[in-house]
Design an enzyme around this catalytic site. Structure first.
Site, short mmCIF file in Angstrom:
data_model
loop_
_atom_site.label_atom_id
_atom_site.label_comp_id
_atom_site.label_asym_id
_atom_site.label_seq_id
_atom_site.Cartn_x
_atom_site.Cartn_y
_atom_site.Cartn_z
N TYR A 197 12.16 -12.52 30.26
CA TYR A 197 11.98 -11.93 31.59
C TYR A 197 12.93 -10.76 31.80
CZ TYR A 197 12.42 -11.28 36.60
OH TYR A 197 12.49 -10.71 37.85
N LYS A 208 11.98 -6.68 32.17
CA LYS A 208 12.36 -5.82 33.29
C LYS A 208 13.09 -4.57 32.80
CE LYS A 208 10.74 -7.78 36.98
NZ LYS A 208 9.81 -7.06 37.88
N SER A 229 15.56 -6.31 38.09
CA SER A 229 16.21 -7.60 38.26
C SER A 229 17.65 -7.58 37.75
CB SER A 229 15.43 -8.66 37.48
OG SER A 229 16.14 -9.88 37.41
#
Length: 321
Positions: A141, A145, A117
């Site tokens: 998040y 990643k 991401s």
């Protein structure tokens, strides 16, 4: 070859699975349907319902379907919500990836394309992000990643795993008439849902340090992203040289306000969005160069903003028609 696509019942995953099938590859999808939908899985793909936290299921699936490579898209993908649910995010994205890698090692599967991401960059202080831009994630998040990329790197050192990670930016549009973005947090579905309900969409944050005060993002079409996965997978299968990380960026930025204008034009619905507060974890601007991916993965942003909006709107409206 047979490719295991984790998260293949999701918006992006179903496009990847369809692109692989269109290229003549065999596909098996593993998805727990927590956010994916079984009617998004393309015809021709095998389906095993379950979680990537279930190592036994993964190992059994790899052996029964004679899997030779993995494209890993399953995960908890909501940056803002991850700030409120960090432990859940790490379990799904870090523990899940580690469990998947362990099953791959035990079954002798040695190739992985990983869905990373743009959030690994945080809020970069550069006009154009490249693969050399320092990573500084600002949400669990984004951190999860980046840790996923580290897991692949370390497993490659330990076992010879052939891998690459594709850092996504804002994926929109539709290349399959039956698939649309169902995320309750992404811009396009939020706007479309509001319009279909007769409401007025909102902009989360109008005071960012950008030309019009709204976030600037790098929007790319889901079909272009899916095709890059196919090329990356085949490059791994052939043993060709491949970089550990690629940005799938267009090199140009579009603001949220400009997106709203394009949606009004494409849908024919005249509206003035309301202003709301910023969402946690949203950087003001992030736009990336796709030059490295263009060199190795035949990457290109082949669809303009109008085409992205029109294809997304057509797919979203169909289930309601």
């Amino acid at each position: 070859m047979t490719w295991l696509v984790t998260g293949g019942a999701g918006y992006i995953g179903s496009h990847v699975a369809a692109a692989l099938l269109g290229a003549g590859e065999r596909v098996v999808v593993v998805d727990d349907l927590s956010s994916g939908r079984d009617d998004f899985i393309p015809p021709g793909a095998s389906f095993e319902q379950g979680s990537i936290l279930d190592g036994g299921l993964l190992l059994d699936t790899m052996r029964r379907h004679e899997v030779t490579g993995v494209i890993h898209l399953a995960g908890f993908k909501y940056a803002g919500v991850s700030i409120e649910r960090p432990l859940h995010t790490y379990e799904q994205n870090v523990t899940g990836t580690a469990t998947l890698l362990a099953a791959m090692q035990e079954s002798g599967v040695t190739r992985m394309v990983f869905s990373s991401s743009a959030s690994v960059y945080g809020t970069p202080d550069v006009e154009l992000v490249t693969e050399q831009t320092p990573t500084a994630p600002e949400s669990p998040y984004g951190e999860s990643k980046l840790i996923g990329e580290w897991l692949l790197r370390d497993e490659a050192r330990a076992s010879g795993l052939a891998h690459t990670s594709l850092r996504y930016f804002n994926v929109v549009g539709s290349g399959l008439p039956y698939v649309y973005d169902v995320s309750p947090h992404n811009l396009f579905p939020l706007v479309f849902d509001a319009l279909l309900a007769g409401g007025v969409p909102q902009i989360n944050g109008t005071d960012y340090p950008t030309p019009d005060g709204t976030c600037v993002r790098d929007y790319v079409h889901v079909s272009d992203v899916a095709q890059a996965h196919v090329v990356a997978a085949r490059r791994l299968a052939s043993g060709a040289a491949i970089e550990p990380v690629y940005n799938l960026g267009s090199g140009t930025g579009v603001s949220v306000a400009e997106i709203m204008e394009a949606i009004a034009v494409s849908t024919g619905i005249d509206f003035t969005p309301t202003a709301a507060s910023r969402r946690p974890g949203d950087p003001a601007r992030i736009v990336a160069s796709g030059e490295l991916a263009a060199r190795d993965l035949d990457w290109a942003a082949r669809n303009d903003l109008a085409e992205m909006v029109e294809s997304a709107w057509a797919a979203r409206r169909k289930p309601s028609s």
